[in-house]
Scaffold this active site. Structure first.
Site, mmCIF file in Angstrom:
data_model
loop_
_atom_site.group_PDB
_atom_site.id
_atom_site.type_symbol
_atom_site.label_atom_id
_atom_site.label_comp_id
_atom_site.label_asym_id
_atom_site.label_seq_id
_atom_site.Cartn_x
_atom_site.Cartn_y
_atom_site.Cartn_z
ATOM 1 N N CYS A 127 0.841 -1.204 0.000
ATOM 2 C CA CYS A 127 0.000 0.000 0.000
ATOM 3 C C CYS A 127 0.875 1.254 0.000
ATOM 4 C CB CYS A 127 -0.907 -0.065 1.221
ATOM 5 S SG CYS A 127 -1.076 1.440 2.140
ATOM 6 N N GLU A 128 0.589 2.180 -0.901
ATOM 7 C CA GLU A 128 1.454 3.352 -1.026
ATOM 8 C C GLU A 128 1.256 4.358 0.103
ATOM 9 O OE1 GLU A 128 0.570 4.967 -4.861
ATOM 10 O OE2 GLU A 128 -1.100 6.169 -4.146
ATOM 11 N N HIS A 129 0.199 4.202 0.890
ATOM 12 C CA HIS A 129 -0.027 5.142 1.995
ATOM 13 C C HIS A 129 0.741 4.758 3.255
ATOM 14 C CE1 HIS A 129 -3.954 5.460 -0.345
ATOM 15 N NE2 HIS A 129 -3.241 6.532 -0.632
ATOM 16 N N HIS A 130 0.909 3.447 3.468
ATOM 17 C CA HIS A 130 1.538 2.992 4.705
ATOM 18 C C HIS A 130 2.750 2.089 4.467
ATOM 19 C CE1 HIS A 130 -2.748 3.773 5.705
ATOM 20 N NE2 HIS A 130 -2.212 4.339 6.767
ATOM 21 N N GLN B 195 -5.147 -0.670 -4.436
ATOM 22 C CA GLN B 195 -5.839 -1.768 -5.125
ATOM 23 C C GLN B 195 -6.651 -1.274 -6.326
ATOM 24 O OE1 GLN B 195 -7.935 -4.512 -2.517
ATOM 25 N NE2 GLN B 195 -9.359 -5.005 -4.164
ATOM 26 N N HIS C 241 -5.895 -5.904 3.324
ATOM 27 C CA HIS C 241 -4.939 -4.818 3.552
ATOM 28 C C HIS C 241 -4.487 -4.812 5.003
ATOM 29 C CE1 HIS C 241 -5.763 -2.588 -0.322
ATOM 30 N NE2 HIS C 241 -6.679 -3.538 -0.316
ATOM 31 N N CYS D 200 -2.671 -2.687 6.525
ATOM 32 C CA CYS D 200 -2.737 -1.374 7.185
ATOM 33 C C CYS D 200 -4.114 -1.174 7.811
ATOM 34 C CB CYS D 200 -2.397 -0.243 6.222
ATOM 35 S SG CYS D 200 -3.442 -0.145 4.755
HETATM 36 ZN ZN LIG Z 1 -2.574 1.637 3.724
#
Ligand SMILES: [Zn+2]
Length: 197
Positions: A88-91, A129, A157, A159
């Site tokens: 995941c690119e956020h976490h 995703q 996910h 995260c």
């Molecule tokens: Zn994430």
């Protein structure tokens, strides 16, 4: 060895020492003793893992489909349960699951194993995703110019699990449709019913 090379990200490989150094610094900054035995090899292990899970950056997903020509087959082709693993690119936390691809060729077909290579090429990088799903559909559409494409991606996910937004084990499902799948509910339900068998 040739197959192995496909998975090696030369950007990480070319900068192995720098990546290891920064992993070691992060360990220090979270309060770890970087010299304790259990952690001595960790920066090198994480770096080797990065070479694999970020190998997608070195691959142009458009190149992996290996197009061949077959004028005869214009029926629905489905490859389902393609396992993927992404970050995941956020976490920078893992998410993973299965991708299912259906398309109706219009003269160009792709080797069935090549669809798995496409999923790998788009998922082995920082992603969300939704974008994995639309990129698979768009690249299939662009390279094969089929009558239609439908892609369904399921993902868990970590995260979300770790941060308590959703219950562990819950799945996110995303889909993308192109061409005849957009206009034909019957085609969409044929695809979805074949996924359940
Ligand atoms: Zn994430």
């Amino acid at each position: 060895m040739a197959g192995k090379k496909d998975y090696v990200n030369s950007l990480v490989s070319d900068n192995r020492e720098k990546v290891e150094h920064h992993i070691r610094e992060i360990l220090r900054l979270i309060g770890e003793d970087v010299d304790r035995e259990g952690l001595l090899e960790t920066p090198a292990r994480v770096t080797r893992m990065y070479e694999e899970i970020f190998a997608g950056y070195e691959v142009d997903p458009r190149d992996v489909l290996g197009v061949t020509f077959d004028e005869q087959h214009e029926e629905l082709v489905i490859v389902r349960d393609i396992v993927y693993y992404s970050q995941c690119e956020h976490h920078m936390a893992p998410f993973f699951g299965k991708a299912h691809i259906g398309y109706i060729p219009s003269g160009k077909i792709a080797g069935l194993s090549k669809l798995a290579r496409l999923v790998e090429a788009v998922s082995r990088r920082l992603q969300v995703q939704e974008r994995i799903t639309t990129q698979i559909a768009d690249i299939m559409d662009e390279v094969l110019d089929p009558h239609g494409v439908m892609v369904v991606v399921e993902g868990e996910h970590l995260c979300m699990c770790a941060r308590g937004v959703k219950k562990p084990g819950s799945k996110t499902v995303t889909s993308a449709v192109r061409g005849e799948f957009r206009t034909s509910p019957a085609l969409r339900s044929e695809f979805l019913s074949l996924l359940k068998q």
